[in-house]
Design a protein around this motif. Sequence first.
Motif, mmCIF file in Angstrom:
data_model
loop_
_atom_site.group_PDB
_atom_site.id
_atom_site.type_symbol
_atom_site.label_atom_id
_atom_site.label_comp_id
_atom_site.label_asym_id
_atom_site.label_seq_id
_atom_site.Cartn_x
_atom_site.Cartn_y
_atom_site.Cartn_z
ATOM 1 N N PHE A 165 0.789 -1.230 0.000
ATOM 2 C CA PHE A 165 0.000 0.000 0.000
ATOM 3 C C PHE A 165 0.825 1.286 0.000
ATOM 4 O O PHE A 165 0.295 2.360 -0.298
ATOM 5 C CB PHE A 165 -0.939 0.007 1.219
ATOM 6 C CG PHE A 165 -1.830 -1.198 1.295
ATOM 7 C CD1 PHE A 165 -2.882 -1.354 0.406
ATOM 8 C CD2 PHE A 165 -1.610 -2.196 2.229
ATOM 9 C CE1 PHE A 165 -3.705 -2.460 0.456
ATOM 10 C CE2 PHE A 165 -2.429 -3.310 2.290
ATOM 11 C CZ PHE A 165 -3.484 -3.447 1.405
ATOM 12 N N PHE A 166 2.123 1.188 0.321
ATOM 13 C CA PHE A 166 2.961 2.397 0.372
ATOM 14 C C PHE A 166 4.213 2.267 -0.490
ATOM 15 O O PHE A 166 5.154 3.040 -0.333
ATOM 16 C CB PHE A 166 3.345 2.698 1.833
ATOM 17 C CG PHE A 166 2.156 2.910 2.736
ATOM 18 C CD1 PHE A 166 1.449 4.103 2.725
ATOM 19 C CD2 PHE A 166 1.730 1.887 3.585
ATOM 20 C CE1 PHE A 166 0.347 4.283 3.553
ATOM 21 C CE2 PHE A 166 0.634 2.058 4.409
ATOM 22 C CZ PHE A 166 -0.065 3.264 4.394
ATOM 23 N N PHE A 167 4.231 1.255 -1.385
ATOM 24 C CA PHE A 167 5.307 1.078 -2.362
ATOM 25 C C PHE A 167 6.681 0.944 -1.693
ATOM 26 O O PHE A 167 7.686 1.417 -2.209
ATOM 27 C CB PHE A 167 5.338 2.248 -3.353
ATOM 28 C CG PHE A 167 4.021 2.469 -4.038
ATOM 29 C CD1 PHE A 167 3.612 1.652 -5.074
ATOM 30 C CD2 PHE A 167 3.167 3.489 -3.616
ATOM 31 C CE1 PHE A 167 2.390 1.842 -5.702
ATOM 32 C CE2 PHE A 167 1.943 3.685 -4.232
ATOM 33 C CZ PHE A 167 1.552 2.863 -5.271
ATOM 34 N N GLY A 168 6.709 0.285 -0.548
ATOM 35 C CA GLY A 168 7.965 0.032 0.132
ATOM 36 C C GLY A 168 8.700 -1.146 -0.479
ATOM 37 O O GLY A 168 8.215 -1.798 -1.416
ATOM 38 N N PRO A 169 9.889 -1.442 0.022
ATOM 39 C CA PRO A 169 10.653 -2.584 -0.513
ATOM 40 C C PRO A 169 9.908 -3.889 -0.281
ATOM 41 O O PRO A 169 9.214 -4.067 0.716
ATOM 42 C CB PRO A 169 11.963 -2.531 0.275
ATOM 43 C CG PRO A 169 11.638 -1.770 1.531
ATOM 44 C CD PRO A 169 10.590 -0.776 1.144
ATOM 45 N N LYS A 170 10.105 -4.812 -1.209
ATOM 46 C CA LYS A 170 9.411 -6.094 -1.134
ATOM 47 C C LYS A 170 10.210 -7.076 -0.289
ATOM 48 O O LYS A 170 11.346 -7.408 -0.630
ATOM 49 C CB LYS A 170 9.202 -6.660 -2.529
ATOM 50 C CG LYS A 170 8.386 -7.944 -2.554
ATOM 51 C CD LYS A 170 8.165 -8.415 -3.972
ATOM 52 C CE LYS A 170 7.313 -9.674 -4.017
ATOM 53 N NZ LYS A 170 7.067 -10.128 -5.395
ATOM 54 N N PRO A 171 9.636 -7.565 0.805
ATOM 55 C CA PRO A 171 10.344 -8.565 1.610
ATOM 56 C C PRO A 171 10.525 -9.870 0.838
ATOM 57 O O PRO A 171 9.763 -10.178 -0.080
ATOM 58 C CB PRO A 171 9.427 -8.758 2.827
ATOM 59 C CG PRO A 171 8.550 -7.552 2.854
ATOM 60 C CD PRO A 171 8.367 -7.151 1.411
ATOM 61 N N ALA A 172 11.537 -10.620 1.221
ATOM 62 C CA ALA A 172 11.808 -11.904 0.562
ATOM 63 C C ALA A 172 10.681 -12.888 0.854
ATOM 64 O O ALA A 172 10.159 -12.957 1.969
ATOM 65 C CB ALA A 172 13.134 -12.468 1.042
ATOM 66 N N ALA A 173 10.291 -13.645 -0.176
ATOM 67 C CA ALA A 173 9.236 -14.650 -0.017
ATOM 68 C C ALA A 173 9.801 -15.884 0.679
ATOM 69 O O ALA A 173 10.846 -16.406 0.290
ATOM 70 C CB ALA A 173 8.668 -15.029 -1.378
ATOM 71 N N THR A 174 9.108 -16.331 1.713
ATOM 72 C CA THR A 174 9.557 -17.493 2.475
ATOM 73 C C THR A 174 8.584 -18.655 2.395
ATOM 74 O O THR A 174 8.859 -19.725 2.927
ATOM 75 C CB THR A 174 9.753 -17.112 3.950
ATOM 76 O OG1 THR A 174 8.513 -16.586 4.475
ATOM 77 C CG2 THR A 174 10.848 -16.055 4.088
ATOM 78 N N GLY A 175 7.446 -18.459 1.727
ATOM 79 C CA GLY A 175 6.466 -19.531 1.629
ATOM 80 C C GLY A 175 5.396 -19.186 0.619
ATOM 81 O O GLY A 175 5.448 -18.150 -0.054
ATOM 82 N N GLN A 176 4.409 -20.040 0.513
ATOM 83 C CA GLN A 176 3.338 -19.830 -0.457
ATOM 84 C C GLN A 176 2.575 -18.552 -0.164
ATOM 85 O O GLN A 176 2.158 -17.843 -1.089
ATOM 86 C CB GLN A 176 2.390 -21.029 -0.441
ATOM 87 C CG GLN A 176 1.230 -20.926 -1.433
ATOM 88 C CD GLN A 176 0.378 -22.177 -1.457
ATOM 89 O OE1 GLN A 176 0.808 -23.242 -1.013
ATOM 90 N NE2 GLN A 176 -0.838 -22.064 -1.957
ATOM 91 N N TYR A 177 2.360 -18.246 1.115
ATOM 92 C CA TYR A 177 1.657 -17.035 1.516
ATOM 93 C C TYR A 177 2.550 -16.212 2.428
ATOM 94 O O TYR A 177 3.245 -16.753 3.298
ATOM 95 C CB TYR A 177 0.354 -17.369 2.243
ATOM 96 C CG TYR A 177 -0.624 -18.172 1.411
ATOM 97 C CD1 TYR A 177 -1.298 -17.591 0.348
ATOM 98 C CD2 TYR A 177 -0.871 -19.519 1.689
ATOM 99 C CE1 TYR A 177 -2.196 -18.316 -0.425
ATOM 100 C CE2 TYR A 177 -1.774 -20.245 0.935
ATOM 101 C CZ TYR A 177 -2.428 -19.637 -0.119
ATOM 102 O OH TYR A 177 -3.304 -20.359 -0.884
ATOM 103 N N ASN A 178 2.517 -14.894 2.242
ATOM 104 C CA ASN A 178 3.271 -14.013 3.126
ATOM 105 C C ASN A 178 2.439 -13.734 4.382
ATOM 106 O O ASN A 178 1.241 -14.056 4.436
ATOM 107 C CB ASN A 178 3.659 -12.725 2.396
ATOM 108 C CG ASN A 178 2.455 -11.921 1.938
ATOM 109 O OD1 ASN A 178 1.606 -11.531 2.721
ATOM 110 N ND2 ASN A 178 2.384 -11.674 0.628
ATOM 111 N N PRO A 179 3.029 -13.117 5.419
ATOM 112 C CA PRO A 179 2.296 -12.916 6.676
ATOM 113 C C PRO A 179 1.001 -12.125 6.531
ATOM 114 O O PRO A 179 0.015 -12.430 7.211
ATOM 115 C CB PRO A 179 3.317 -12.163 7.535
ATOM 116 C CG PRO A 179 4.645 -12.615 7.025
ATOM 117 C CD PRO A 179 4.454 -12.776 5.553
#
Length: 266
Positions: A165-179
């Motif tokens: 929603f605020f165009f911040g950096p994308k965290p690394a994906a660790t699974g099928q769904y993010n938190p």
Amino acid sequence: MENEEEKKQPAPPPDRAADAEPGAVEEVVAKLDMVAAEPEPAELTEAEEPALVRAAYEHPLPIRITHWVNAISLFVLVTSGLRIFRAFPSFGPKIPEKVLLDIPKSLTLGGWLGGALQWHFTFMWFFAVSGVVYVVYQVVSGHYRTMLFTPRDIPGVWPMARHYFFFGPKPAATGQYNPLQKLAYTSTILFGALALLTGIVLYKPVQFSWLAFLFGGFRLTRLWHFTAMCGFLAFIPGHLIMVVLHGWANFYSMLSGWKREPEYQE
């Protein structure tokens, strides 16, 4: 004697080249030269070998079926429910009646109270059955581990919200769904359970008066039912934004079950 020995000696083999047609020998030699000049097929290097496409089977068939059944059912239940709410748009006493929220008719389904009730009572069964099947399959298959929100997912909610929603950096994906997705999907299960339990009270208030008592009475049961609908209405826009941001592969996986090139490592 010499003449006799000369007669006994074998005659020399005939010259095949001399008997050949003019130019035939040159043509054969030219073909042999062309074959010898052809380069040997080069072996493919590792860089030139075709890359394998990774794919993950994210959504089994029961998940896909219940997803789309719930999507259609929710649309009908929300729009018909808003029409039912228009018949008495308040959570207070009927006398004096006060309009809490005026829902435009264009956003409702059913045309009138009776028609809206028929739509609502029909699709509540589709929603209830598909919801139960969804939860049971998640538990039995163990698939719930991929989408259930747990306390360890709490720190990852804000980084994902900032990215979406605020165009911040994308965290690394660790699974099928993010938190953030886990929080949203787990919340919808709770909203669905609340909608079903309060809906049973509104559908059969006498038979389930004990359940109405647990919700604080019939009046508050209506409020809890309306709250569950608001929870779904809050979830849907965010869910659609996630689908758009994750691209076509994410949407198509809910049709085929397979997702090409998942961001996470299996």
